[in-house]
Design a protein around this motif. Structure first.
Motif, PDB file in Angstrom:
ATOM      1  N   UNK A 232     -14.552  -0.685   8.910  1.00 48.88           N
ATOM      2  CA  UNK A 232     -14.701  -1.287   7.579  1.00 48.88           C
ATOM      3  C   UNK A 232     -14.207  -0.338   6.497  1.00 48.88           C
ATOM      4  N   UNK A 233     -14.518   0.949   6.641  1.00 44.53           N
ATOM      5  CA  UNK A 233     -14.032   1.940   5.678  1.00 44.53           C
ATOM      6  C   UNK A 233     -12.515   2.023   5.735  1.00 44.53           C
ATOM      7  N   UNK A 234     -11.957   1.907   6.949  1.00 43.46           N
ATOM      8  CA  UNK A 234     -10.499   1.912   7.091  1.00 43.46           C
ATOM      9  C   UNK A 234      -9.856   0.727   6.394  1.00 43.46           C
ATOM     10  N   UNK A 235     -10.495  -0.461   6.496  1.00 43.15           N
ATOM     11  CA  UNK A 235      -9.966  -1.638   5.807  1.00 43.15           C
ATOM     12  C   UNK A 235      -9.977  -1.436   4.298  1.00 43.15           C
ATOM     13  N   UNK A 236     -11.102  -0.941   3.764  1.00 43.24           N
ATOM     14  CA  UNK A 236     -11.219  -0.768   2.322  1.00 43.24           C
ATOM     15  C   UNK A 236     -10.223   0.262   1.795  1.00 43.24           C
ATOM     16  N   UNK A 237     -10.167   1.424   2.464  1.00 47.20           N
ATOM     17  CA  UNK A 237      -9.244   2.469   2.014  1.00 47.20           C
ATOM     18  C   UNK A 237      -7.790   2.031   2.173  1.00 47.20           C
ATOM     19  N   UNK A 238      -7.469   1.441   3.324  1.00 48.60           N
ATOM     20  CA  UNK A 238      -6.099   0.999   3.556  1.00 48.60           C
ATOM     21  C   UNK A 238      -5.661  -0.065   2.575  1.00 48.60           C
ATOM     22  N   UNK A 239      -6.556  -1.029   2.287  1.00 53.01           N
ATOM     23  CA  UNK A 239      -6.215  -2.086   1.340  1.00 53.01           C
ATOM     24  C   UNK A 239      -6.028  -1.532  -0.059  1.00 53.01           C
ATOM     25  N   UNK A 240      -6.872  -0.576  -0.457  1.00 58.65           N
ATOM     26  CA  UNK A 240      -6.733   0.019  -1.779  1.00 58.65           C
ATOM     27  C   UNK A 240      -5.440   0.797  -1.926  1.00 58.65           C
ATOM     28  N   UNK A 241      -5.093   1.587  -0.907  1.00 56.66           N
ATOM     29  CA  UNK A 241      -3.852   2.363  -0.953  1.00 56.66           C
ATOM     30  C   UNK A 241      -2.645   1.437  -0.953  1.00 56.66           C
ATOM     31  N   UNK A 242      -2.704   0.377  -0.159  1.00 55.33           N
ATOM     32  CA  UNK A 242      -1.593  -0.582  -0.114  1.00 55.33           C
ATOM     33  C   UNK A 242      -1.431  -1.279  -1.466  1.00 55.33           C
ATOM     34  N   UNK A 243      -2.535  -1.590  -2.115  1.00 56.06           N
ATOM     35  CA  UNK A 243      -2.474  -2.198  -3.446  1.00 56.06           C
ATOM     36  C   UNK A 243      -1.806  -1.243  -4.435  1.00 56.06           C
ATOM     37  N   UNK A 244      -2.156   0.029  -4.377  1.00 57.32           N
ATOM     38  CA  UNK A 244      -1.535   1.020  -5.266  1.00 57.32           C
ATOM     39  C   UNK A 244      -0.037   1.090  -5.033  1.00 57.32           C
ATOM     40  N   UNK A 245       0.370   1.107  -3.762  1.00 56.38           N
ATOM     41  CA  UNK A 245       1.795   1.175  -3.445  1.00 56.38           C
ATOM     42  C   UNK A 245       2.534  -0.063  -3.949  1.00 56.38           C
ATOM     43  N   UNK A 246       1.898  -1.224  -3.848  1.00 51.30           N
ATOM     44  CA  UNK A 246       2.538  -2.463  -4.292  1.00 51.30           C
ATOM     45  C   UNK A 246       2.746  -2.485  -5.800  1.00 51.30           C
ATOM     46  N   UNK A 247       1.860  -1.834  -6.546  1.00 52.43           N
ATOM     47  CA  UNK A 247       1.993  -1.827  -7.997  1.00 52.43           C
ATOM     48  C   UNK A 247       3.000  -0.785  -8.483  1.00 52.43           C
ATOM     49  N   UNK A 248       3.237   0.277  -7.710  1.00 51.01           N
ATOM     50  CA  UNK A 248       4.092   1.370  -8.156  1.00 51.01           C
ATOM     51  C   UNK A 248       5.571   0.995  -8.145  1.00 51.01           C
ATOM     52  N   UNK A 249       6.025   0.352  -7.046  1.00 50.06           N
ATOM     53  CA  UNK A 249       7.393  -0.167  -6.935  1.00 50.06           C
ATOM     54  C   UNK A 249       8.463   0.901  -7.149  1.00 50.06           C
ATOM     55  N   UNK A 250       8.267   2.073  -6.537  1.00 52.01           N
ATOM     56  CA  UNK A 250       9.292   3.104  -6.506  1.00 52.01           C
ATOM     57  C   UNK A 250       9.456   3.560  -5.062  1.00 52.01           C
ATOM     58  N   UNK A 251      10.534   4.348  -4.816  1.00 54.83           N
ATOM     59  CA  UNK A 251      10.743   4.838  -3.459  1.00 54.83           C
ATOM     60  C   UNK A 251       9.570   5.706  -2.997  1.00 54.83           C
ATOM     61  N   UNK A 252       8.939   6.409  -3.957  1.00 52.54           N
ATOM     62  CA  UNK A 252       7.806   7.260  -3.581  1.00 52.54           C
ATOM     63  C   UNK A 252       6.614   6.440  -3.100  1.00 52.54           C
ATOM     64  N   UNK A 253       6.576   5.166  -3.479  1.00 47.85           N
ATOM     65  CA  UNK A 253       5.445   4.322  -3.073  1.00 47.85           C
ATOM     66  C   UNK A 253       5.493   3.981  -1.587  1.00 47.85           C
ATOM     67  N   UNK A 254       6.627   4.254  -0.917  1.00 44.72           N
ATOM     68  CA  UNK A 254       6.701   3.989   0.521  1.00 44.72           C
ATOM     69  C   UNK A 254       5.707   4.843   1.299  1.00 44.72           C
ATOM     70  N   UNK A 255       5.453   6.057   0.816  1.00 38.22           N
ATOM     71  CA  UNK A 255       4.522   6.946   1.526  1.00 38.22           C
ATOM     72  C   UNK A 255       3.104   6.367   1.524  1.00 38.22           C
ATOM     73  N   UNK A 256       2.517   6.053   0.346  1.00 44.81           N
ATOM     74  CA  UNK A 256       1.180   5.430   0.398  1.00 44.81           C
ATOM     75  C   UNK A 256       1.183   4.073   1.083  1.00 44.81           C
ATOM     76  N   UNK A 257       2.313   3.349   1.032  1.00 47.42           N
ATOM     77  CA  UNK A 257       2.371   2.057   1.718  1.00 47.42           C
ATOM     78  C   UNK A 257       2.218   2.245   3.225  1.00 47.42           C
ATOM     79  N   UNK A 258       2.888   3.250   3.777  1.00 53.30           N
ATOM     80  CA  UNK A 258       2.788   3.521   5.219  1.00 53.30           C
ATOM     81  C   UNK A 258       1.378   3.994   5.575  1.00 53.30           C
ATOM     82  N   UNK A 259       0.814   4.866   4.730  1.00 50.22           N
ATOM     83  CA  UNK A 259      -0.548   5.353   4.981  1.00 50.22           C
ATOM     84  C   UNK A 259      -1.548   4.198   4.939  1.00 50.22           C
ATOM     85  N   UNK A 260      -1.402   3.343   3.934  1.00 48.52           N
ATOM     86  CA  UNK A 260      -2.307   2.201   3.821  1.00 48.52           C
ATOM     87  C   UNK A 260      -2.215   1.281   5.015  1.00 48.52           C
TER      88      UNK A 260
END
Length: 481
Positions: A232-260
């Motif tokens: 459950x903690x993995x879902x919450x953290x992963x979803x939050x990180x993925x949301x951050x990556x989706x809002x950033x929309x730069x090449x650097x956002x690929x790193x948090x997207x993969x982590x999420x």
């Protein structure tokens, strides 16, 4: 806004009862019933009011580009709260989880109402979501332990009915408060109102839901399932990180997207039934349908008030009024699917419901054309809520039908996780599309289309309509052959 599980009157854990002969408003249950239904009523008012106040709050805090975060932050932390509450309630009874959840919910509201920056507002929504997840599961456990089986349908019907009046009155009241007192009072005013119903309910909850003493064999408390909590903690953290990556929309956002994604995918596979994401027949498709329906509808609904305020110049009150009729039609849809004579046609009703949802979402952005009257949104959303009433209640009915008694609790949790996770993921996708097409450039002073980007709203609504159509196909797979 809260998870749709709060409107669900069927996923209730089994429990014990008391006081034979009393109704839910009889002497033995009156204080408890009024207390817990009042808590649900206040949570429902907040959930329906927040969408009305959100456009004004986002513009004042210069955070329109982060608009989707304000909704998905709630759902992200509520996922963890739901799993934790289930474990906590099994271990110690629901009282501690309920008390902690109400406290966190109130603290989140106060943080939102006093926020001076958008990131503080989003943090408040996250704290609020954690509390909301703890509360809703704890309330279901209260029903299971405190009420006999004959009274559970009545108290759960009262929970469902608690959403009707807030759905109609909440947006209008929030709009009036926002216009005359300021949006902050929509958040600050509710915590004070929670204490009275809690004062009624807590003594009864303590008396009726206390954890049984150790048995003769010396068995202690039910231990926490640490694996499920980690997932459950993995879902919450992963979803939050993925949301951050989706809002950033730069090449650097690929790193948090993969982590999420690395955190999210294994956790989802561990918590949902096998075959969910390939729409395997039976239970996996029921769980998938719940997520598809809830996620597409909530992601679209979150942007309706903002679209009407910024594109058509409506006041927050009138923008909220566009969603007011939905509470009644949602209840009507739930009532229709509950009638015994329609049981043989449940799958057809669900298919019809998803078509109505898709059509409502697709019709909403038509008001971006100024020749289209704004009342089209109110009519479309009323039909969409009718479809949701048909689908959401039916997923719960089918889930219990397809679950062995010893699996009902775990499968019900999977249904709620699918609901909340889809909200997060589709809000992230919608928020990314909205930001990419310039939706975040709406200015603090914007009250009409002159400062905003209609294409950004179309990029949210039209893909969500497509997701809802996928849900219509999933309805054909909810029964095993």
């Amino acid at each position: 806004m809260t998870s749709l599980g709060a409107r669900d009157a069927t996923t209730v854990p089994a429990g014990a009862g008391a006081d034979a002969g009393d109704g839910v408003l009889g002497r033995g249950y009156r204080a408890l019933s009024i207390g817990i239904v009042s808590v649900v009523l206040l949570i429902a008012f907040e959930a329906t009011a927040v969408g009305t106040a959100m456009p004004v709050a986002a513009r004042e805090l210069d955070g329109v580009s982060l608009y989707a975060f304000a909704f998905s932050g709630y759902f992200t932390t509520s996922l963890f709260g739901m799993v934790l509450a289930g474990q906590w309630s099994d271990r110690d009874g629901p009282l501690a989880s309920l008390t902690a959840g109400i406290s966190a919910f109130a603290a989140g509201l106060l943080l939102c109402g006093t926020a001076g920056a958008m990131w503080l507002f989003i943090l408040g929504r996250a704290v609020q979501g954690l509390g909301g997840g703890l509360v809703i599961v704890a309330l279901y456990v209260v029903v299971g332990r405190a009420y006999p089986e004959r009274l559970r349908p009545s108290i759960m019907a009262a929970f469902a009915a608690s959403w009707v009046i807030p759905s109609v009155v909440g947006p209008l009241a929030a709009g009036a408060v926002t216009e005359h007192l300021g949006w902050r009072w929509v958040f600050i005013g509710i915590p004070v109102l929670v204490f009275l119903p809690l004062g009624l309910a807590l003594p009864q909850i303590r008396r009726r839901t206390a954890r049984p003493e150790e048995g003769a064999e010396g068995k202690g408390r039910v231990p926490f399932d640490r694996r499920r909590i980690r997932l459950a903690l993995g879902i919450s953290c992963g979803a939050g990180i993925l949301q951050y990556a989706a809002q950033d929309l730069t090449w650097f956002s690929l790193v948090p997207a993969v982590v999420g994604a690395a955190l999210l995918v294994p956790a989802v596979l561990g918590l949902l039934p096998r075959g969910t994401y390939r729409a395997a027949r039976g239970l996996p498709s029921v769980v998938l349908l719940r997520g598809v329906a809830a996620g597409s509808f909530i992601a679209a609904e979150s942007f309706v008030p903002l679209m009407l305020v910024t594109q058509r110049g409506l006041s927050p009150t009138l923008a909220g009024f566009s969603l007011a009729a939905g509470g009644g039609t949602w209840a009507l849809g739930s009532y229709i699917q509950s009638r015994p004579r329609v049981e043989p046609y449940r799958e057809r009703l669900m298919f019809l419901g998803m078509v109505l949802v898709a059509a409502a979402i697709a019709a909403a952005p038509s008001v971006l054309i100024h020749a289209v009257p704004v009342w089209i949104v109110a009519v479309a959303w009323a039909f969409g809520c009718l479809g949701m009433g048909l689908v959401i209640a039916s997923t719960s009915v089918l889930l219990l039908h397809l679950s062995a008694p010893e699996e009902a609790g775990t499968n019900s949790a999977s249904l709620q996780i699918s609901d909340g996770l889809a909200n997060v993921v589709l809000l992230a996708a919608g928020g990314a599309a909205f930001a990419a097409l310039g939706g975040g450039t709406v200015s603090h002073a914007a009250t009409s289309a002159s400062g905003s980007h209609p294409a950004a709203f179309a990029a949210v609504f039209l893909p969500m309509a497509g997701v809802a159509l996928v849900g219509a196909w999933v309805t054909t797979r909810v029964r095993t052959r």
